[in-house]
Design a protein around this motif. Structure first.
Motif, PDB file in Angstrom:
ATOM      1  N   UNK A  54      72.925 -36.205  14.746  1.00 16.98           N
ATOM      2  CA  UNK A  54      72.110 -35.651  13.663  1.00 16.98           C
ATOM      3  C   UNK A  54      72.298 -34.144  13.542  1.00 16.98           C
ATOM      4  N   UNK A  55      72.293 -33.450  14.671  1.00 12.70           N
ATOM      5  CA  UNK A  55      72.441 -31.998  14.633  1.00 12.70           C
ATOM      6  C   UNK A  55      73.811 -31.610  14.088  1.00 12.70           C
ATOM      7  N   UNK A  56      74.849 -32.356  14.482  1.00  9.24           N
ATOM      8  CA  UNK A  56      76.200 -32.042  14.003  1.00  9.24           C
ATOM      9  C   UNK A  56      76.328 -32.251  12.500  1.00  9.24           C
ATOM     10  N   UNK A  57      75.504 -33.124  11.928  1.00 14.24           N
ATOM     11  CA  UNK A  57      75.531 -33.331  10.480  1.00 14.24           C
ATOM     12  C   UNK A  57      74.657 -32.337   9.728  1.00 14.24           C
ATOM     13  N   UNK A 115      63.238 -29.802  13.293  1.00 15.41           N
ATOM     14  CA  UNK A 115      61.834 -29.860  12.885  1.00 15.41           C
ATOM     15  C   UNK A 115      61.597 -30.981  11.890  1.00 15.41           C
ATOM     16  N   UNK A 116      62.506 -31.102  10.921  1.00 13.76           N
ATOM     17  CA  UNK A 116      62.362 -32.158   9.918  1.00 13.76           C
ATOM     18  C   UNK A 116      62.496 -33.533  10.561  1.00 13.76           C
ATOM     19  N   UNK A 154      66.765 -37.679   7.629  1.00 13.68           N
ATOM     20  CA  UNK A 154      67.717 -38.478   8.412  1.00 13.68           C
ATOM     21  C   UNK A 154      67.703 -39.913   7.905  1.00 13.68           C
ATOM     22  N   UNK A 155      68.820 -40.609   7.977  1.00 18.42           N
ATOM     23  CA  UNK A 155      68.839 -42.017   7.544  1.00 18.42           C
ATOM     24  C   UNK A 155      67.795 -42.828   8.290  1.00 18.42           C
ATOM     25  N   UNK A 156      67.192 -43.764   7.580  1.00 17.31           N
ATOM     26  CA  UNK A 156      66.093 -44.528   8.170  1.00 17.31           C
ATOM     27  C   UNK A 156      66.566 -45.363   9.349  1.00 17.31           C
TER      28      UNK A 156
END
Length: 657
Positions: free
Chosen positions: A275-278, A283-284, A248-250
């Protein structure tokens, strides 16, 4: 010619080329120079940090033909060195123990080990993933490994040395490899892209090193992917590497923590949904959040420039900003929540829901108040209530009602309440809850708790602890005060106490029907003293205090004790050992086997307290006594440790008849 991946192309061929394992390479080189090489080695450690590589270099050093004896550094040009590097040396046999793990394969190895090497000095066996060899196969190898021929050397590489039997480990020299340091990986990657004539940002190299997680081979594999994903002659950037590894972007991590700091749960959920939609993995992302919180905690404790932070300069600035939003305790709590969430995501079905729940827990944790603040607020309320009462108590006809609600019912509300407070005792559990600012709710609301000191917020003295005694020495009612005031404050307290005492004595005695007993009062008194003494000797003081304030009776073959405590407190106080002591003592007094029955939630009247105390033979309870009881009480000790309180005055309210 086919392409060779970077991990194989730049594989170290000498001890000096191995990075991050100086403690191993230096020891092996010294052993080669001194001629003190062993016949068995175990190389253990993280994946991709050079275990098999060091085994090959050691094999080349043992068989190098540039000298008539083993050398500290292989030459790399003789036939033995080139064949070992290519992996086709006759006398250096590499075995994948993950597939050749049975007893039959080990028997074949043991038979072949009897023959001398075809050309080189030593016949060397390198067993990779040695921990997967079966126990029977290890037992078959045991004797050969203990007393091998002079020309045999065994090298076992493993990531799980604890799975190798101790009998094998004790016959080998064990070298534990370390994870490669972050700076060492970054330096090696920078050197390799220079050889490959590729441009890369420092932040991109830092991301590659972080993704390697201490493994040089993993970092090189990801670097291969990054080079392949970029356009021909393109420059490696942090964004391209981040997209490649699926991170994910910082800035999203920072935004999530800012939302947590503000306590805005809706914004936290929106970030997760984005985030999920992307396509990001929950877990990551949880793993990233764990690393980010760890780095923020370290930055809070040791500063952003600490060597404990193995991250890029941009990431250091980011974690410093987040660390400024939280305290050290908050960051530790958030890290613990995310660690638990990350562990749950590994085996839970709805990963998104568990991730959202973990982040919401962090947002809710921001609303918790520290225990120190609660204690400080409680102490402030004690002082305010006491001051209000002191101002009103000096005038004639002043009201004795406290200015604000007490933590526990005030003993000054009415004469009956005063008598009940002075007679009964307070449970240590309720007193401890009151000290923390959240009074314990007993099952019987009309009766005061029993068993220890009572903390009163709106009493006559500031921050005082009143401990009711059911059996004072030669008096009917008593109380012990732990006073924290001094000078004029103590005089005002004594003044108020003298005003309270007549009311306590004038309180009407509430009659209560006594339970039917099968024995006279004298044996009951003797029975009670014996049981309480046995419990005190057995270090069950809380239970003894609770039973002492109860109503005792003998009904058939049962000793029945009615106490004002709730059933929960009774269950917590009465253990198997305490019950055994009480039953044994009661049976000895009555001369027959009896059972012990404790009835919870029964109000004990003042008359019953007198009957259990002052009217005993001798007129005093040997288990309870003014200052000694105050000094030994657990809650009083805790007050002394926490607030530095001290017992200055012990006042007995005598029964004037």
């Amino acid at each position: 010619m086919s392409y060779t991946v970077l991990a194989r192309k730049y594989r170290p061929q000498k001890f000096s080329e191995v990075i991050g394992q100086e403690h191993v390479t230096r020891t092996l080189q010294n052993a080669l120079e001194q001629g003190r090489t062993a016949h068995g080695y175990i190389f253990s450690g993280h994946r991709g940090i050079g275990k098999t590589t060091v085994a090959r270099i050691l094999a080349a050093a043992l068989n190098c033909r540039s000298s008539d004896k083993p050398v500290a550094e292989p030459c790399g040009v003789c036939e033995s060195c080139t064949e070992i590097r290519a992996g086709n040396a006759v006398d250096v046999i590499e075995i994948d123990a993950a597939t050749n793990r049975g007893i039959d394969e080990i028997r074949e190895l043991r038979e072949a080990a009897r023959y001398r090497p075809a050309r080189d000095r030593f016949k060397i066996y390198i067993l990779d993933e040695a921990h997967q060899i079966t126990d029977a196969a290890f037992n078959a190898l045991l004797k050969t490994l203990e007393e091998p021929p002079d020309h045999i050397v065994f090298m076992l590489a493993t990531t799980q040395p604890e799975d190798i039997p101790q009998t094998i480990r004790s016959r080998c020299q064990h070298f534990s490899f370390r994870a490669v340091k972050f700076d060492d990986i970054v330096g090696q990657l920078r050197d390799l892209i220079g050889r490959e004539k590729i441009e890369a940002d420092d932040d991109a190299l830092a991301l590659l090193a972080e993704a390697g997680d201490g493994s040089m081979r993993d970092a090189l594999s990801i670097l291969d992917q990054a080079i392949a994903s970029s356009s021909s002659g393109g420059k490696l950037t942090a964004d391209s590497v981040r997209n490649l590894v699926g991170a994910a972007p910082a800035h999203v991590l920072e935004q999530v923590m800012q939302a947590v700091a503000r306590g805005t749960s809706e914004e936290v959920l929106r970030q997760v949904d984005h985030l999920i939609s992307e396509g990001h993995s929950p877990t990551h992302f949880a793993r990233q959040m764990v690393r980010f919180l760890r780095n923020a905690t370290v930055a809070k404790i040791a500063g952003k420039d600490s060597s404990l932070l193995q991250i890029s300069s941009e990431e250091r600035e980011r974690v410093e900003r987040v660390a400024a939003l939280f305290g050290e305790e908050d960051l530790t709590r958030h890290l613990q929540i995310m660690l638990r969430t990350h562990g749950e995501l590994g085996y839970k079905q709805e990963q998104r829901f568990h991730l959202e729940l973990g982040l919401l827990k962090m947002a809710h944790a921001q609303r918790l108040l520290p225990i120190e603040q609660l204690l400080s607020d409680a102490a402030g309320s004690f002082d305010a209530s006491s001051s209000a009462f002191s101002n009103t108590a000096g005038g004639a006809g002043a009201s004795r009602t406290p200015a604000r609600p007490s933590i526990v019912p005030s003993p000054l509300g009415s004469a009956s309440e005063t008598r009940r407070t002075e007679t009964n005792q307070v449970s240590p559990f309720a007193a401890d809850s009151a000290r923390k600012g959240s009074p314990r709710q007993e099952s019987n609301a009309d009766s005061a708790p029993a068993g220890g000191p009572r903390m009163v917020a709106g009493g006559a003295a500031p921050a005082r602890v009143v401990m009711g005694s059911a059996a004072p020495a030669n008096i009917s009612d008593s109380a012990t005060e732990l006073r924290m005031g001094s000078g004029p404050e103590l005089q005002r307290q004594a003044q108020v106490s003298s005003q309270i005492a007549p009311q306590v004595q004038a309180a009407p005695q509430v009659s209560q029907a006594q339970p039917s007993v099968a024995v006279s009062a004298a044996p009951i008194d003797k029975l009670q003293r014996a049981v309480l003494q046995a419990l005190m000797d057995g270090n069950h003081r809380i239970l003894a205090s609770m039973l002492e304030a109860g109503e005792w009776a003998v009904e058939g073959n049962e000793v029945v004790v009615k106490v004002p405590e709730s059933q929960t407190v009774v269950d917590m106080s009465v253990g198997a050992d305490a019950r055994r002591l009480a039953i044994a003592s009661a049976s000895g007094v009555l001369g027959r086997p009896v059972k012990l029955k404790i009835v919870a939630g029964v109000t004990v009247t003042a008359a019953e307290g007198k009957r259990n105390g002052a009217e005993r033979p001798g007129g005093a309870n040997p288990l309870v006594g003014g200052r000694s009881r105050a000094e030994q009480d657990a809650v009083v000790r805790r007050l002394q440790e926490k607030f530095g309180a001290e017992i200055r005055t012990v006042i007995d309210y005598k029964d004037k008849r």
